[in-house]
Scaffold this motif. Structure first.
Motif, PDB file in Angstrom:
ATOM      1  N   ARG A  21       0.813  -1.227   0.000  1.00 20.59           N
ATOM      2  CA  ARG A  21       0.000   0.000   0.000  1.00 20.59           C
ATOM      3  C   ARG A  21       0.843   1.273   0.000  1.00 20.59           C
ATOM      4  N   THR A 172       3.945  -3.325   9.327  1.00 22.04           N
ATOM      5  CA  THR A 172       2.623  -3.604   8.767  1.00 22.04           C
ATOM      6  C   THR A 172       1.701  -2.407   8.987  1.00 22.04           C
ATOM      7  N   SER A 173       0.852  -2.193   7.977  1.00 22.05           N
ATOM      8  CA  SER A 173      -0.071  -1.049   8.031  1.00 22.05           C
ATOM      9  C   SER A 173      -1.287  -1.356   8.897  1.00 22.05           C
ATOM     10  N   TYR A 177      -7.197  -7.992   8.390  1.00 21.87           N
ATOM     11  CA  TYR A 177      -7.573  -8.843   9.524  1.00 21.87           C
ATOM     12  C   TYR A 177      -7.442 -10.308   9.126  1.00 21.87           C
TER      13      TYR A 177
HETATM   14  C1  BV8 Z   1     -10.273 -13.824   6.769  1.00 23.64           C
HETATM   15  C2  BV8 Z   1      -2.135 -12.293  -0.204  1.00 23.64           C
HETATM   16  C3  BV8 Z   1     -11.906 -15.107   7.957  1.00 23.64           C
HETATM   17  C4  BV8 Z   1      -0.741 -12.610  -0.039  1.00 23.64           C
HETATM   18  C5  BV8 Z   1      -3.206 -10.869   1.371  1.00 23.64           C
HETATM   19  C6  BV8 Z   1     -15.240  -9.297   3.323  1.00 23.64           C
HETATM   20  C7  BV8 Z   1     -15.192 -10.619   2.907  1.00 23.64           C
HETATM   21  C8  BV8 Z   1     -14.227 -11.501   3.389  1.00 23.64           C
HETATM   22  C9  BV8 Z   1     -13.284 -11.055   4.291  1.00 23.64           C
HETATM   23  C10 BV8 Z   1     -13.334  -9.727   4.669  1.00 23.64           C
HETATM   24  C11 BV8 Z   1     -14.297  -8.847   4.215  1.00 23.64           C
HETATM   25  N1  BV8 Z   1     -14.082  -7.618   4.778  1.00 23.64           N
HETATM   26  C12 BV8 Z   1     -12.990  -7.708   5.582  1.00 23.64           C
HETATM   27  C13 BV8 Z   1     -12.535  -8.970   5.532  1.00 23.64           C
HETATM   28  C14 BV8 Z   1     -11.382  -9.518   6.192  1.00 23.64           C
HETATM   29  C15 BV8 Z   1     -10.216  -9.401   5.218  1.00 23.64           C
HETATM   30  C16 BV8 Z   1      -9.608  -8.031   5.426  1.00 23.64           C
HETATM   31  O1  BV8 Z   1      -8.935  -7.824   6.413  1.00 23.64           O
HETATM   32  N2  BV8 Z   1      -9.838  -7.096   4.490  1.00 23.64           N
HETATM   33  C17 BV8 Z   1      -9.273  -5.764   4.679  1.00 23.64           C
HETATM   34  C18 BV8 Z   1      -8.817  -5.188   3.356  1.00 23.64           C
HETATM   35  C19 BV8 Z   1     -10.349  -4.895   5.363  1.00 23.64           C
HETATM   36  N3  BV8 Z   1      -9.290 -10.450   5.587  1.00 23.64           N
HETATM   37  C20 BV8 Z   1      -9.357 -11.649   4.979  1.00 23.64           C
HETATM   38  O2  BV8 Z   1     -10.066 -11.909   4.038  1.00 23.64           O
HETATM   39  C21 BV8 Z   1      -8.458 -12.715   5.592  1.00 23.64           C
HETATM   40  N4  BV8 Z   1      -9.267 -13.882   5.879  1.00 23.64           N
HETATM   41  O3  BV8 Z   1     -10.611 -12.824   7.359  1.00 23.64           O
HETATM   42  O4  BV8 Z   1     -10.894 -15.057   6.929  1.00 23.64           O
HETATM   43  C22 BV8 Z   1     -11.296 -15.739   9.159  1.00 23.64           C
HETATM   44  C23 BV8 Z   1     -10.461 -14.993  10.008  1.00 23.64           C
HETATM   45  C24 BV8 Z   1      -9.917 -15.596  11.120  1.00 23.64           C
HETATM   46  C25 BV8 Z   1     -10.185 -16.939  11.393  1.00 23.64           C
HETATM   47  C26 BV8 Z   1     -11.008 -17.665  10.526  1.00 23.64           C
HETATM   48  C27 BV8 Z   1     -11.563 -17.066   9.416  1.00 23.64           C
HETATM   49  C28 BV8 Z   1      -7.347 -13.077   4.629  1.00 23.64           C
HETATM   50  C29 BV8 Z   1      -6.410 -11.917   4.510  1.00 23.64           C
HETATM   51  C30 BV8 Z   1      -5.199 -12.309   3.646  1.00 23.64           C
HETATM   52  C31 BV8 Z   1      -5.285 -11.612   2.356  1.00 23.64           C
HETATM   53  N5  BV8 Z   1      -4.060 -11.818   1.597  1.00 23.64           N
HETATM   54  N6  BV8 Z   1      -2.333 -10.987   0.395  1.00 23.64           N
HETATM   55  C32 BV8 Z   1       0.066 -11.781  -0.978  1.00 23.64           C
HETATM   56  O5  BV8 Z   1      -0.363 -11.527  -2.117  1.00 23.64           O
HETATM   57  O6  BV8 Z   1       1.142 -11.391  -0.552  1.00 23.64           O
HETATM   58  S1  BV8 Z   1      -3.258  -9.437   2.260  1.00 23.64           S
HETATM   59  C33 BV8 Z   1      -1.898  -8.486   2.025  1.00 23.64           C
HETATM   60  O7  BV8 Z   1      -1.980  -7.454   3.012  1.00 23.64           O
HETATM   61  C34 BV8 Z   1      -0.594  -9.175   2.265  1.00 23.64           C
HETATM   62  O8  BV8 Z   1      -0.704 -10.498   2.719  1.00 23.64           O
HETATM   63  C35 BV8 Z   1       0.034  -8.334   3.348  1.00 23.64           C
HETATM   64  O9  BV8 Z   1       0.828  -9.075   4.127  1.00 23.64           O
HETATM   65  C36 BV8 Z   1      -1.171  -7.870   4.059  1.00 23.64           C
HETATM   66  C37 BV8 Z   1      -0.952  -6.728   4.996  1.00 23.64           C
HETATM   67  O10 BV8 Z   1      -0.230  -5.720   4.318  1.00 23.64           O
HETATM   68  P1  BV8 Z   1       1.120  -5.199   5.021  1.00 23.64           P
HETATM   69  O11 BV8 Z   1       2.039  -6.352   5.174  1.00 23.64           O
HETATM   70  O12 BV8 Z   1       0.783  -4.439   6.239  1.00 23.64           O
HETATM   71  O13 BV8 Z   1       1.714  -4.264   3.900  1.00 23.64           O
HETATM   72  P2  BV8 Z   1       1.298  -2.753   3.587  1.00 23.64           P
HETATM   73  O14 BV8 Z   1       1.905  -2.398   2.271  1.00 23.64           O
HETATM   74  O15 BV8 Z   1      -0.160  -2.578   3.795  1.00 23.64           O
HETATM   75  O16 BV8 Z   1       2.013  -1.909   4.739  1.00 23.64           O
HETATM   76  C38 BV8 Z   1       3.424  -1.882   4.806  1.00 23.64           C
HETATM   77  C39 BV8 Z   1       3.789  -1.084   6.044  1.00 23.64           C
HETATM   78  O17 BV8 Z   1       5.204  -1.065   6.156  1.00 23.64           O
HETATM   79  C40 BV8 Z   1       3.354   0.377   5.957  1.00 23.64           C
HETATM   80  O18 BV8 Z   1       2.732   0.737   7.172  1.00 23.64           O
HETATM   81  C41 BV8 Z   1       4.661   1.146   5.777  1.00 23.64           C
HETATM   82  O19 BV8 Z   1       4.653   2.383   6.448  1.00 23.64           O
HETATM   83  C42 BV8 Z   1       5.656   0.224   6.417  1.00 23.64           C
HETATM   84  N7  BV8 Z   1       7.015   0.323   5.879  1.00 23.64           N
HETATM   85  C43 BV8 Z   1       7.391   0.565   4.598  1.00 23.64           C
HETATM   86  N8  BV8 Z   1       8.740   0.539   4.513  1.00 23.64           N
HETATM   87  C44 BV8 Z   1       9.202   0.255   5.770  1.00 23.64           C
HETATM   88  C45 BV8 Z   1       8.105   0.107   6.634  1.00 23.64           C
HETATM   89  N9  BV8 Z   1       8.243  -0.163   7.944  1.00 23.64           N
HETATM   90  C46 BV8 Z   1       9.501  -0.310   8.416  1.00 23.64           C
HETATM   91  N10 BV8 Z   1      10.611  -0.184   7.648  1.00 23.64           N
HETATM   92  C47 BV8 Z   1      10.494   0.099   6.332  1.00 23.64           C
HETATM   93  N11 BV8 Z   1      11.617   0.215   5.587  1.00 23.64           N
END
Ligand code: BV8
Length: 224
Positions: A21, A172-173, A177
């Motif tokens: 993101r 992580t951002s 969930y």
């Molecule tokens: C689930 C695939 C139920 C892997 C990913 C409607 C329908 C169904 C589900 C939902 C729904 N509404 C909401 C949900 C839940 C949904 C969800 O959370 N949606 C969000 C968008 C609202 N979640 C799911 O569907 C999950 N499953 O809920 O099942 C359940 C739950 C529990 C028990 C039983 C059943 C499944 C979620 C997994 C989705 N797959 N990706 C891939 O392609 O890689 S998600 C994707 O986002 C990645 O996996 C990633 O890991 C994850 C989180 O992102 P971040 O790692 O945080 O990365 P991001 O870029 O966002 O942030 C980076 C951060 O690093 C920033 O803050 C930045 O400032 C910082 N940074 C940058 N550089 C540095 C740094 N920090 C330090 N040093 C640096 N140099």
């Protein structure tokens, strides 16, 4: 002392692995649901396979950074009292010296067969629709947890959080969930909670301590 560490894409950013993101992130130019959901895979498997094939191939061009290496040292020191849970699908924790890593969103270097449900270490492409080494059917998909799918290792993770004295979230951002809820679950059971991230997040207020900075700088200091 029992420690649970949760990592996200930010810990691999300094290794040259794009986050999701941030401005030049992976989701840019993609509708997330097109490339990271079962519906997207069903609609256009070649697009999704290619998206992960490119990321898998990129792993050969990146190296673990100081943050991965520091967590490897922490595992040496704490042994089974440390649980590393990662949302990342790269192998940089393992290449940084950690041996027990819970990949809750799966791994790029693994393929899952939709026909026989077996998993296989995978280093090449899937978009060319290879046959499953187990059942010989052309039914392999990336072994990745997509939106709407159940994350891996949840039982182990919840148990570790219930016992944690310290919970540390790195890079992580906190937008996805259930990972984004781990800090609350750990805090409810009395763990001290620390966030190490480049910038503040929507969850920063939930942590006892939130430090901003690059993981490569913050994590070695926190570990050592
Ligand atoms: C689930 C695939 C139920 C892997 C990913 C409607 C329908 C169904 C589900 C939902 C729904 N509404 C909401 C949900 C839940 C949904 C969800 O959370 N949606 C969000 C968008 C609202 N979640 C799911 O569907 C999950 N499953 O809920 O099942 C359940 C739950 C529990 C028990 C039983 C059943 C499944 C979620 C997994 C989705 N797959 N990706 C891939 O392609 O890689 S998600 C994707 O986002 C990645 O996996 C990633 O890991 C994850 C989180 O992102 P971040 O790692 O945080 O990365 P991001 O870029 O966002 O942030 C980076 C951060 O690093 C920033 O803050 C930045 O400032 C910082 N940074 C940058 N550089 C540095 C740094 N920090 C330090 N040093 C640096 N140099």
């Amino acid at each position: 002392m029992k420690v649970v560490v949760l990592t996200g894409a930010g810990i691999s950013a300094e290794s040259g692995v794009p986050t999701f993101r941030d401005s030049d992130g992976l989701w840019e130019g993609h509708d997330v649901m097109e490339v990271a959901s079962p519906e997207g895979f069903d609609a256009d498997p070649h697009l999704v396979q290619t998206f992960y094939d490119l990321r898998r191939a990129h792993l050969d061009k990146v190296e673990p950074n100081a943050a991965h290496l520091a967590l490897g040292r922490l595992e040496q020191a704490l042994g089974d009292d440390l649980v590393i849970v990662t949302q990342n699908v790269d192998d940089l924790h393992e290449r940084g010296g950690a041996s027990r890593v819970l990949h809750m969103h799966g791994e790029l270097r693994s393929a899952l067969c939709l026909s026989c449900a077996q998993r296989f270490g995978w280093d090449t492409t899937l978009a060319d629709n290879p046959r499953c080494p187990g059942c010989d059917r052309k039914a392999l998909r990336p072994d990745i947890v997509w939106f709407g799918e159940i994350p891996y290792h949840m039982d182990e993770i919840l148990f570790a959080l219930s016992e944690a004295d310290v919970f540390c979230s790195i890079g992580t951002s906190a937008q996805v969930y259930p990972a984004a809820a781990f800090v609350e679950w750990a805090a409810q059971r009395g763990a001290r909670t620390v966030e190490l991230n480049l910038e503040r997040t929507g969850a920063s207020e939930s942590f006892d301590e939130s430090r901003q900075g690059r993981a490569g700088d913050l994590v070695p200091v926190w570990v050592d």
